[in-house]
Design an enzyme around this catalytic site. Sequence first.
Site, PDB file in Angstrom:
ATOM      1  N   GLY A 201     -52.732  45.169  68.914  1.00  0.00           N
ATOM      2  CA  GLY A 201     -51.959  44.485  69.936  1.00  0.00           C
ATOM      3  C   GLY A 201     -51.355  45.447  70.948  1.00  0.00           C
ATOM      4  O   GLY A 201     -50.900  45.036  72.014  1.00  0.00           O
ATOM      5  N   PHE A 271     -48.272  39.278  69.830  1.00  0.00           N
ATOM      6  CA  PHE A 271     -49.265  40.221  70.356  1.00  0.00           C
ATOM      7  C   PHE A 271     -49.870  41.133  69.291  1.00  0.00           C
ATOM      8  O   PHE A 271     -50.974  41.614  69.460  1.00  0.00           O
ATOM      9  CB  PHE A 271     -48.634  41.078  71.462  1.00  0.00           C
ATOM     10  N   THR A 273     -51.471  42.639  65.747  1.00  0.00           N
ATOM     11  CA  THR A 273     -52.614  42.160  64.971  1.00  0.00           C
ATOM     12  C   THR A 273     -52.440  42.441  63.480  1.00  0.00           C
ATOM     13  O   THR A 273     -51.664  43.318  63.088  1.00  0.00           O
ATOM     14  CB  THR A 273     -53.908  42.860  65.415  1.00  0.00           C
ATOM     15  N   ARG A 281     -47.485  49.219  57.847  1.00  0.00           N
ATOM     16  CA  ARG A 281     -46.602  48.636  56.814  1.00  0.00           C
ATOM     17  C   ARG A 281     -45.526  47.775  57.468  1.00  0.00           C
ATOM     18  O   ARG A 281     -44.326  48.013  57.295  1.00  0.00           O
ATOM     19  CB  ARG A 281     -45.919  49.727  55.986  1.00  0.00           C
ATOM     20  N   SER A 282     -45.963  46.760  58.160  1.00  0.00           N
ATOM     21  CA  SER A 282     -44.990  45.957  58.896  1.00  0.00           C
ATOM     22  C   SER A 282     -44.205  45.034  57.973  1.00  0.00           C
ATOM     23  O   SER A 282     -44.553  44.850  56.801  1.00  0.00           O
ATOM     24  CB  SER A 282     -45.691  45.157  59.992  1.00  0.00           C
ATOM     25  N   SER A 283     -43.171  44.488  58.534  1.00  0.00           N
ATOM     26  CA  SER A 283     -42.297  43.594  57.786  1.00  0.00           C
ATOM     27  C   SER A 283     -42.056  42.358  58.634  1.00  0.00           C
ATOM     28  O   SER A 283     -41.885  42.456  59.840  1.00  0.00           O
ATOM     29  CB  SER A 283     -40.964  44.302  57.512  1.00  0.00           C
ATOM     30  N   THR A 334     -54.806  57.180  60.703  1.00  0.00           N
ATOM     31  CA  THR A 334     -55.193  58.562  60.437  1.00  0.00           C
ATOM     32  C   THR A 334     -56.432  58.668  59.557  1.00  0.00           C
ATOM     33  O   THR A 334     -57.077  59.706  59.534  1.00  0.00           O
ATOM     34  CB  THR A 334     -54.053  59.320  59.736  1.00  0.00           C
ATOM     35  N   ARG A 478     -35.552  44.423  78.097  1.00  0.00           N
ATOM     36  CA  ARG A 478     -35.655  45.848  78.378  1.00  0.00           C
ATOM     37  C   ARG A 478     -36.261  46.104  79.763  1.00  0.00           C
ATOM     38  O   ARG A 478     -35.848  47.023  80.457  1.00  0.00           O
ATOM     39  CB  ARG A 478     -36.521  46.539  77.321  1.00  0.00           C
ATOM     40  N   TYR A 541     -31.190  47.156  62.053  1.00  0.00           N
ATOM     41  CA  TYR A 541     -31.918  47.282  63.313  1.00  0.00           C
ATOM     42  C   TYR A 541     -30.921  47.580  64.418  1.00  0.00           C
ATOM     43  O   TYR A 541     -29.947  46.853  64.581  1.00  0.00           O
ATOM     44  CB  TYR A 541     -32.593  45.939  63.576  1.00  0.00           C
TER      45      TYR A 541
END
EC number: 2.5.1.26
Lengths: 623, 689
Positions: A201, A271, A273, A281-283, A334, A478, A541
Site C-alpha cells: 500500500g 490502503f 495490504t 507485524r501489524s496490529s 529483507t 498532517r 501512540y
Amino acid sequence: MDDPSARRLSVLQGHLRKPEIQLNKCGSIEASAPISSKKTEIQKAFPRKRLEILSWNGWGYKDSGFYLNDKGVAFFTGPRYPLNGLVLPLVIPWMEQKLGFDRTQTAFSQPPPSPADLPPPMPCPSFIEAVRPHSVAISTDADDRLFHSHGHTCHELFILRSGKIDIRLVDAVVWPGCHDHVAKIVQLASLHNICIIPFGGGTNVSGALECPSDERRPIISLDMTEMDKILWIDEDNLTAHVEAGIVGQDLERKLAERGYTSGHEPDSQEFSTLGGWVATRSSGMKKNKYGNIEDLVVRIRTVTPSGTIDKSFLGPRNSLGPDLQHFILGSEGTLGVITEVTMRIRPLPQVRRYGSIVFPTFELGVEYMRDVAKQRCAPASIRLMDNLQFQIGQILKPTPSFTTSIIDSIKKIYVTKFKGFDPDKMAACTLLMEGTPEEVKLQEKRLIDIASKYNGLSGGEENGRRGYMMTFVIAYIRDMAFDYGYLSESFETSIPWSRVVDMCRNVKERISQLCTDNGIIRPPLISCRVTQVYDEGACVYFYLAFSYLEVGMDPVKLFHTIESSARDEVLANGGSLSHHHGVGKIRKKWIKDTLTPTGIDMLYAVKRQVDPQNIFGCANLLP
Amino acid sequence: MAAGRSFISNGSEYVPLDLKKGELSFALAPFNPHPNVHTEGLSPQEVKEIVKGSTRLKAMIKEISVSNGVSEESVVKLVDEIVDEIGHKMALPAVRTVAMIIRGTLRRVISGIYIEKQGLEELGAAVKRYPVVILPSHRSYLDFILVSYFLLENNIQLPAIAAGQDFMNMKVISSLLRRSGAFFMRRTFGSDRLYKLIFTVYMQTVLTNRQNPIEFFIEGTRSRTAKTLHPKLGLLSMIVEPYLHGLVDDVLLAPLSISYERTLEESLFARELLGIPKPKESTSGLFKAKSLLFTSYGSIFVDFSKQISLHEFCIKNGISRIPHGIQPRNDFSFLPGEREMVLELGYQILHKINKKMKIFPSSILSSLLLHFNNGGVERDKLINWMDVLKAEIEKRGGIVHWNNDNSAAVFDHCVNLLLSSGCIRIKDGRIEIAKVEEETRLRHKEGCTVFDIMSAQMTSSALANTLNNGYTELILGHYRNQLIHWFISESIMLTCINGISDIELDVLKKRFILLSQSLCKEFILPPGPMEKVFDDTLHCLIDRGLIEISGSLIFIVSNEKQEVLSSLLSGLIRPFVAGVWVMCLYLESLMGGVQSLKLTLRNTQQLAAKLIHNGFIDSHEILSLDIYKNTIASFNVTGILFEPELELEGRDRLVKVLNAPKLKELTFEIGAVLFNGSPPVSINNFSKL
C-alpha cells in the site's frame, strides 16, 4: 445454520449463482464478487496507476483533505468519507490559541516534479525483457517510480513537497499477477543481480520503502497490488487463502459479501495490504477480539532468492522447533516477498456497538484500562485519549461551541457527579464492542461498572462512534499542517502497565524541552493515547507536531533530532522500540541494543543463507 | 521581588531581603506561588497515605511479618509511627512565624542578606515544572530557615527540608520546623531496612509529587571548620533512583552557596572541635546561641549555580535508564557505574557550591594573622598582603567580596568584625591574635622520643591556657579554611618543597602523593589520578612563577615576595600537616595494639597539647579533634589503619595499625617536610635514620 452439510450446500449454491468465476492468467480461480453488481460499487481501492486517485505528496485520496475556506474556517472534503463537506469552525481558533497557529504563514507544496526533474532510471533492459512475460505490467514512468520510492514518514513527505527530490528512486515498477510470477521475477533478479523492494500500500512509516542511496544495482519495485484475489474460503474451518497484495478495504469488502470479516483493522486499512501487514507485524484496532496479525495467519507463502518458504499443513499450532513463519512476520522485505496467506476469518458480528467513557484525568483512565486488562474483559477495541486528543475530538465537529455535545450530554445525565471534571484535564475512552446483542449488552454494562471505580462516566455511543470515524480522516490533518509550516509524526511503543503514565508524561516533557532547546517558538503539540491493552502492558501512540518556520535549522534535520530523542526517551522509560510500525530504517540504530548483538547475528545468519546476493536489498531492520 | 535597591557585585545582581519591612506587612504579604504543572497538589497527610500504601512498603511489611513471626498489624502500626516521625506538616503560618523570628533576630546583628537575582528567578522557573532539589552549603543552623524565608518573600514554592533527628529533641523548635516543612531523618539508618525504606519512599513521594522542592544538605551536617565536607550520598541516591526508574523525566539540582561574613556559631564550633562538651542541641541551647547574636555579624550572601540536570549529567556519564526497564519498579538496585556516578555528582555539586561561595576579606585577614603568628603585624603590611592574596584567589577563579574600593576601609571593616569575635587585639598599633600567655617549657634534649613527651605532665592551668589559645586560633582557622580550596594542591606541593633549597622531582612526587593521600579526607582534592594532579599542580606553580624547574630539580623562586607567598600558601595547610604528623607519632606508639577510636582521639589531642607546651609546634589548631578524625579516615583509605566497623550500637569503633612500614615511612616523610628534614621528636632513636 448449525448443520455443516447444509452450510456447505448453501455455499455451493452461492458459487453456482456466480457466472463470473473465471480463471485468471495464472490459472487460479478468482472468487471475487460478481462484477455485474451495482456499477457504483467500488471494486478496488485504487487502480494500477495510483496517482489517478491517490495523492502524490500526502495521505490517501487526492480529492480528500482538510483545507481552509475564504473565511479561514477549516473544512473536510472527501467524497468517500461520511464526513465529506464537514465544516469545522472550532479547529482554527483552537489551533491559534494552543499552537500559535498563523494562517498567514504558509508552506504549500511545490507542484509535482516533471519527469525531467527526476533522476533518470538506471537501465536494465535485459532484465525487463526477461520479466515481461511474468508480469501484468511494467513501468519506468517517472510518476510510478516516484510513487514507489517512498512511504509516509514525515521527512519523506517533506522532501516530496519541497520540490527538491534528490533521493534515490526505484528504476522500474513491476506488477506480478500471481505467486508463480513472483517466483520467476525473483529468480530473474538473482540472475541479473537486480535489487527488489516489495511494495504494497505504500503506507509504511519507518522509512522501509526508501531506496538505499548507496545501492548501485538497478532497483525494481515489486508492486503486489495486482495480486488481490481471495483464492478460497473454507467455511468449515473459517479460513481464507488470500493473495498478499490485497488491500485491506478490498479484503474486508469481499469477505463481508460472504458474511465474514478478517477482523484486522489497522488505521491504514484503506490502503495497506495483507502482505505489508505480515511483513511489518501489524496490529489491528480490534485485536482484542481477533488478534494481531501473527495470531491471524495460518500459513504464509514467501518467495525468497533461495526458493519458496511454505508449510504443508493447516493445523492450528504445532511443535516443530521455532516457528519459521516468525522469520517472515516482521522481516520487512529483507528476506523475500510474501505472496499468499491463509488466514483466519470470522463471521461478521451481529451487533457492532460504540461507547465512550470520560475520566477526570488521564491517569485515572489508565488505571481503568489496566483494570479492564486485568479482568480480561476488553471489548474488540478500547482506546484512551489524553486531554489534548479529547479536546481535538471536540473541535473536529461542526458545533459552534467547544464544550457542547459530550460535556453537555454528560452534564445532563449526571448533574451532580460531573463536578470533578475539568475540561483541561479530562480524558476520554472509546469502546467498540462486537458480538451478539446479549454479549454486547453485558459487556457494555461490565465496562461501565468498572469505570465507576475510577470516577469514569459514560459519554454515550455517539461520541464513541465519532472517535472511530475520526481514525481514518485524522491522517489527512498532517497534510494541512504541512501547508502551514508544521511538521508532524506519530510514533508508538509498547510498555508495561506500571510505566505507562510516567512514560507518557516524561516523553511529553522531554519533547517539549527539546523543542525549546532547538529554538522552536510556538508551543508544540504532543499528545498520546493508549490504543491496545494486553495482560502485562499497553500500546501507547504519540502524536507530535511543531512549527519549524521560525527555526533556522534544516527542518528535516531538526525533525530527526527531535524524533530520535523522543525515541531515546521512550526506550529509557522502559518502552519498546516499536509495537507495530516496525523498525525499517529510522529505528535501526537501536535494534542491536534492544535485541543483543548475538540475537542480531542470528538474523544476519538467516539473511545470508536465504538471500546471499542481497537481492532483497531494502536495508531494513538489520543495522 | 522584595523591596530594596538591588546592586551589582562581581558581575551579578543582588537583591537585598527587606529586613526592615514592618511585621504586619510581612505577615500579610500575599503568598500564592504558581504550583508545579505536574503536581497533584497533595496535602502533607495525603503524602503520608501514599507512602503507607506503596507496593514496596506493603511487600516489606509482609516480609517482616513472616520473618519475625509478628502480626502484619503490628508492623503496620510501626510503619505508621515511623511515617509520622518522618513526615512534615507544612503550613504557611508556621513558616511565616519562623521567618518572623529570624527576621527579628537578624535585623539587629546582620547588615544585610543579599540574594543573587538571576539565580533566584531561574529557581522560581524550575519549580514550576520540574522536581527540584535545593542543595545549600551548610555552615549554620540559619541555613534551615533562610531558604524558606527568601522563597516566601519571593513567592516561590517552599521546600520540604530534610533535617537531622537531633532537632527532634527540641520540642518547640521541632514542631515549628515540622510545620515549616522539615521532615526528619535518623542520623544512622543502620541495618533497619524498614526505616530506610520508609524514609526512601517518603522522600521520593515528595520528589515525584512535585508539590514542593526538596531541600537537603549534601554535606550532611554543618561544617564546623567551614571547610567543605565530603558529600553524603544517601539522600542523593534516593533522588537519583526515581529518575533511573523513569518516575520523573529529570530532576533539577540547584546548588546554593550561602556565605556568612561571620558565622553565627563560630564559638560553638571552636569549642566542639576542641572537644569541650557542647551543649546538647536542646531548645534552651539554641536560645543561648541566640544570645551570641548581639554583636555584628556582617552580611550574608546567597548565590546560585547553574542548575544541574540529572538527565544531562547521566548522559554525560554514560548512564542509561534502559537497563532499569527490565527491573520491576518496586525493586530498585544500582547497576554498575551508577554509584560512581552518584559520587561524581556529589562532588560536582560541592564543586559548584564552592565556586560560588564568597571569600570575605576576614578570611584573608585571618589567614595572614595565622601565618604571621609571631607577635603583632603592622596594619600596612596586612593591607598590602590582603591585596596580594585577594589577587591570587581571583586568579584562580574565586569571588572575593571587597565591600569597598579602598582596601584600607575593607581592612578596618574586617578588623572590627574579628575584634567583636574576640579573637584578635590591637597592641601598639599592631594587630595580633588574642592569646593568653603560656609558659612554654624548653625543649627536651635533642632526640627525645614520643614516650618522653607523653609521660611529661602538664598542669591543669597550663592545659587550660593551651586550650584557650586553641579556641582563638580555631575561630580564625574557621575563616582561613574558607579560602583553602582555591589553593589546596598548590599548598600541598609547596609544603613538600618548603624550606628546602631544592628537591628532586621524584622525591617531590612521592611526597606529594603521600601527603595528598594523608589529607584526602581532610580536604576535597582535585579529581583524577594523583599523577595527573601532580603534573597539573607542578605546571600551575611554574606558570604562576612560584617554582622553577631545572633538570630534575625543583626550586622555590628566590624573589622575596614570591618566597613569602609560597610560604603563605603552604602555611594555609600547615596545621593539618602537623596534625597528620602528631597522629603518626601517636599511632607509632600504639603499634600492634588495638584501641578505641574515642581514646585514640583524646590521647592524640593530649599529645598535641604537650607538643605545643614543649614548644615543638606553634599552631594550636592541632588541638582540633576533627583533624584526627579526618586523618584516621584518610589512613583507612590508604590502608595504614584498619578500623573495623562495629555494627553494635553503643560500642566504640576500634583503631588498629595495619601497615606499620607505611606508617613509619609517612612519619618520616611528613616529619621531614614539617621540620626541614629533622623532626625534633621520634618514636625512638633508631627510627631517625
